[in-house]
Write a protein that holds these residues in place. Sequence first.
Motif, mmCIF file in Angstrom:
data_model
loop_
_atom_site.group_PDB
_atom_site.id
_atom_site.type_symbol
_atom_site.label_atom_id
_atom_site.label_comp_id
_atom_site.label_asym_id
_atom_site.label_seq_id
_atom_site.Cartn_x
_atom_site.Cartn_y
_atom_site.Cartn_z
ATOM 1 N N PRO A 38 0.847 -1.194 0.000
ATOM 2 C CA PRO A 38 0.000 0.000 0.000
ATOM 3 C C PRO A 38 0.883 1.244 0.000
ATOM 4 O O PRO A 38 1.949 1.257 0.639
ATOM 5 C CB PRO A 38 -0.794 -0.127 1.307
ATOM 6 N N TYR A 39 0.477 2.266 -0.720
ATOM 7 C CA TYR A 39 1.248 3.517 -0.744
ATOM 8 C C TYR A 39 0.511 4.632 -0.009
ATOM 9 O O TYR A 39 1.050 5.264 0.891
ATOM 10 C CB TYR A 39 1.540 3.930 -2.177
ATOM 11 N N MET A 40 -0.721 4.874 -0.397
ATOM 12 C CA MET A 40 -1.574 5.832 0.288
ATOM 13 C C MET A 40 -2.976 5.222 0.360
ATOM 14 O O MET A 40 -3.322 4.347 -0.437
ATOM 15 C CB MET A 40 -1.664 7.158 -0.483
ATOM 16 N N ARG A 41 -3.782 5.686 1.297
ATOM 17 C CA ARG A 41 -5.166 5.236 1.342
ATOM 18 C C ARG A 41 -6.096 6.434 1.488
ATOM 19 O O ARG A 41 -5.780 7.457 2.089
ATOM 20 C CB ARG A 41 -5.394 4.264 2.498
ATOM 21 N N SER A 42 -7.265 6.258 0.859
ATOM 22 C CA SER A 42 -8.325 7.267 0.919
ATOM 23 C C SER A 42 -9.647 6.532 0.962
ATOM 24 O O SER A 42 -9.702 5.304 0.889
ATOM 25 C CB SER A 42 -8.254 8.189 -0.306
ATOM 26 N N THR A 43 -10.710 7.266 1.093
ATOM 27 C CA THR A 43 -12.052 6.709 0.976
ATOM 28 C C THR A 43 -12.907 7.759 0.291
ATOM 29 O O THR A 43 -12.386 8.776 -0.196
ATOM 30 C CB THR A 43 -12.620 6.319 2.347
ATOM 31 N N THR A 90 -9.307 13.807 5.853
ATOM 32 C CA THR A 90 -8.275 12.889 6.347
ATOM 33 C C THR A 90 -8.731 12.210 7.631
ATOM 34 O O THR A 90 -8.618 10.988 7.795
ATOM 35 C CB THR A 90 -6.970 13.654 6.599
ATOM 36 N N LYS A 91 -9.260 13.009 8.555
ATOM 37 C CA LYS A 91 -9.718 12.463 9.833
ATOM 38 C C LYS A 91 -10.901 11.508 9.645
ATOM 39 O O LYS A 91 -11.073 10.566 10.431
ATOM 40 C CB LYS A 91 -10.110 13.600 10.784
ATOM 41 N N LEU A 92 -11.701 11.747 8.615
ATOM 42 C CA LEU A 92 -12.825 10.848 8.336
ATOM 43 C C LEU A 92 -12.338 9.418 8.143
ATOM 44 O O LEU A 92 -12.911 8.464 8.687
ATOM 45 C CB LEU A 92 -13.574 11.323 7.086
ATOM 46 N N LEU A 93 -11.259 9.249 7.376
ATOM 47 C CA LEU A 93 -10.722 7.910 7.161
ATOM 48 C C LEU A 93 -9.976 7.401 8.386
ATOM 49 O O LEU A 93 -10.106 6.232 8.762
ATOM 50 C CB LEU A 93 -9.801 7.885 5.939
ATOM 51 N N LEU A 94 -9.200 8.258 9.029
ATOM 52 C CA LEU A 94 -8.483 7.837 10.227
ATOM 53 C C LEU A 94 -9.442 7.308 11.291
ATOM 54 O O LEU A 94 -9.141 6.334 11.989
ATOM 55 C CB LEU A 94 -7.672 9.003 10.796
ATOM 56 N N ASP A 95 -10.600 7.936 11.394
ATOM 57 C CA ASP A 95 -11.576 7.553 12.417
ATOM 58 C C ASP A 95 -12.449 6.371 12.006
ATOM 59 O O ASP A 95 -13.134 5.783 12.856
ATOM 60 C CB ASP A 95 -12.488 8.748 12.754
ATOM 61 N N ASN A 96 -12.451 6.039 10.711
ATOM 62 C CA ASN A 96 -13.391 5.016 10.229
ATOM 63 C C ASN A 96 -12.718 3.880 9.460
ATOM 64 O O ASN A 96 -13.393 3.146 8.728
ATOM 65 C CB ASN A 96 -14.454 5.672 9.337
ATOM 66 N N THR A 97 -11.417 3.718 9.649
ATOM 67 C CA THR A 97 -10.704 2.668 8.915
ATOM 68 C C THR A 97 -11.336 1.295 9.121
ATOM 69 O O THR A 97 -11.414 0.486 8.194
ATOM 70 C CB THR A 97 -9.224 2.633 9.337
ATOM 71 N N ASP A 98 -11.804 1.029 10.331
ATOM 72 C CA ASP A 98 -12.385 -0.289 10.628
ATOM 73 C C ASP A 98 -13.682 -0.537 9.867
ATOM 74 O O ASP A 98 -14.127 -1.690 9.773
ATOM 75 C CB ASP A 98 -12.640 -0.437 12.127
ATOM 76 N N TYR A 99 -14.289 0.521 9.338
ATOM 77 C CA TYR A 99 -15.550 0.362 8.605
ATOM 78 C C TYR A 99 -15.340 0.289 7.091
ATOM 79 O O TYR A 99 -16.309 0.237 6.335
ATOM 80 C CB TYR A 99 -16.501 1.521 8.932
ATOM 81 N N THR A 100 -14.099 0.294 6.667
ATOM 82 C CA THR A 100 -13.832 0.263 5.230
ATOM 83 C C THR A 100 -13.796 -1.168 4.718
ATOM 84 O O THR A 100 -13.596 -2.117 5.469
ATOM 85 C CB THR A 100 -12.505 0.960 4.888
ATOM 86 N N PHE A 101 -13.976 -1.308 3.413
ATOM 87 C CA PHE A 101 -13.952 -2.628 2.788
ATOM 88 C C PHE A 101 -13.330 -2.507 1.401
ATOM 89 O O PHE A 101 -13.195 -1.417 0.856
ATOM 90 C CB PHE A 101 -15.380 -3.197 2.670
ATOM 91 N N VAL A 102 -12.960 -3.634 0.849
ATOM 92 C CA VAL A 102 -12.478 -3.712 -0.534
ATOM 93 C C VAL A 102 -13.248 -4.816 -1.241
ATOM 94 O O VAL A 102 -13.811 -5.705 -0.601
ATOM 95 C CB VAL A 102 -10.961 -3.983 -0.624
ATOM 96 N N THR A 103 -13.245 -4.772 -2.564
ATOM 97 C CA THR A 103 -13.928 -5.791 -3.351
ATOM 98 C C THR A 103 -12.955 -6.912 -3.714
ATOM 99 O O THR A 103 -11.738 -6.705 -3.741
ATOM 100 C CB THR A 103 -14.506 -5.183 -4.638
ATOM 101 N N PRO A 104 -13.467 -8.109 -4.013
ATOM 102 C CA PRO A 104 -12.588 -9.221 -4.392
ATOM 103 C C PRO A 104 -11.779 -8.898 -5.643
ATOM 104 O O PRO A 104 -12.241 -8.190 -6.541
ATOM 105 C CB PRO A 104 -13.577 -10.368 -4.665
ATOM 106 N N VAL A 105 -10.558 -9.423 -5.683
ATOM 107 C CA VAL A 105 -9.645 -9.199 -6.811
ATOM 108 C C VAL A 105 -9.500 -10.500 -7.591
ATOM 109 O O VAL A 105 -9.187 -11.547 -7.016
ATOM 110 C CB VAL A 105 -8.270 -8.723 -6.309
ATOM 111 N N PHE A 106 -9.732 -10.434 -8.890
ATOM 112 C CA PHE A 106 -9.590 -11.602 -9.753
ATOM 113 C C PHE A 106 -9.441 -11.121 -11.183
ATOM 114 O O PHE A 106 -9.617 -9.919 -11.470
ATOM 115 C CB PHE A 106 -10.815 -12.535 -9.623
ATOM 116 N N ASN A 107 -9.104 -12.036 -12.071
ATOM 117 C CA ASN A 107 -8.987 -11.667 -13.479
ATOM 118 C C ASN A 107 -10.347 -11.223 -13.993
ATOM 119 O O ASN A 107 -11.269 -12.023 -14.092
ATOM 120 C CB ASN A 107 -8.491 -12.861 -14.296
ATOM 121 N N GLY A 108 -10.473 -9.935 -14.311
ATOM 122 C CA GLY A 108 -11.741 -9.382 -14.765
ATOM 123 C C GLY A 108 -12.435 -8.522 -13.731
ATOM 124 O O GLY A 108 -13.473 -7.921 -14.015
#
Length: 547
Positions: free
Chosen positions: A185-190, A435-453
């Motif tokens: 990971p380099y940077m994170r945002s939401t 910035t604080k929005l993400l710092l305070d809510n990191t535990d509520y973030t999600f990502v989608t599955p990664v696959f070919n396509g």
Amino acid sequence: MMPSVGSFMTKSVGSGRGAKRLGAALIVCALALTLTACHGSKTTQSFSVPETFDETDNITVTFWAKNDTNKNQTAVYERAASEFEKLYPNVDVNIRLYTDYGKIYNDVITNISTNTTPNVCITYPDHIATYLQSEDSVVALDELMNDPAYGLGGSEVRFDSPTKDEIIPKFLEECSFAGYYYALPYMRSTEACYVNRDFVEKLGYTLPDIMTWDFIWEVSEAATAKDSAGNYIVNGQKTMIPFIYKSTDNMMISMLKQLDAGYSTDMGEINIFNDTTADILKEIASHGKTGAFSTFKISSYPANFLNAGQCIFAIDSTAGSTWMGAGAPLSDIAEENKVEFETVVLPIPQYDTSDPKMISQGPSICIFNKEDPQEVLASWLFAQFLLTNDIQIGYAETEGYVPVTSKARETEEYREYLSLSGTDDLHYKTKIDATKLLLDNTDYTFVTPVFNGSASLRDAAGALIENVVKKVRRKGTVDDAYIEELYADIRGLYRLDRISGTGINGAADLGPLPAQSVALLATIVVAWICIGIAAFFKYVKKPRSGN
């Protein structure tokens, strides 16, 4: 030199039919053992970490990066390259800057076929899944990360590298798929909803800490009211788009996630074409029809409308916060068109405010494989250098990004940066709030599955919304029949039927063979071995003429 199995058999039993049968039996046996282990999968990694870094070898590391046309980001990249070259004088870092992740993705795909990929690349996991269709193209980082000399926090690293434990675990895990880490990971945002509080209150509403979808739709519809002269009552202008969403793919993905509805599985099974998606599309279409809702692709940047007092709710990345709100340092519109208002930064709307869900996004770093392992090691060291405190904090300060290491977050420098909110452009309040929005809510973030396509599926998710909004703006009807037709069109356009269930390597990982299949293959193997043994003894007992 050790003889091959084939030559040994020839010397032992001759070249008759018995030898051929026995050789065939062994071949079948080997094939069967291979099949029983696994079927439908393949590996992609062949790089091994050199014992030492050869500093007598002149190496060029090509780095492709994205900078959002933000000169401050460019300066951070250039500083990183310059400082790294001082630490490793035999390495020259060449930077190529892009303003769009899609262009990086397309250029990498083009260059893979000619073996001219960059060494280090800013990218997204969805894109890496496609890169991996070319075997050995992207380096799995597990061995590099854990190497005691040159790994994260390694003894031979010439800078204060973070250890693996000092990378925010949730962000590091986002870079792991198909059993390997293929990125750092380099940077994170939401995403954030940038709100004109003045207009919300003028319409008679009180802004909650977390908005529901019902709330944002209701306020947006109220804002479409006009006076007898055709001006919108809420702003007195001829233009008002109450609610604009920048990334409609994120919009659809987030709404489905909040409703625990189908999108895709980890193996790439496509589940987005369901009844919940249809209901969401009908709801969005109804507000697109009244003019209460639009998208970036249809109307342009949300920030431009927000800052001109022509939008109430503008959803965009926290990484775009310096463009958002009254007094935005990077606002694109003319000074005479800007209006003053109180800008509030909130999470995106939720279906259940007690269980918020917001997408995690932001650039990661991948390394491409090369013939020279020293070149790969130099690339790894530079990628690792991008995680040092100075680079992490410097880049995070350019936008509403957050550093991906606890090491950087816990520095006095970063804490002071957050504490100076609102004092100047560097500490622009809306940016710090994002910035604080993400710092305070990191535990509520999600990502989608990664696959070919998965990149195509993401595009398709956004296209569903874009299409229904365009349909109603052209006086069309969005009903069950239209949605069924739309589903078919999107499946075909994005070739989703071809990728469903393909996993990371483009072919479904079917796992171990069923027990019945293993038993059948074992029986065949035993039969061939028996035939081979019988042929061998028959051959041995056969009388031979002397020499």
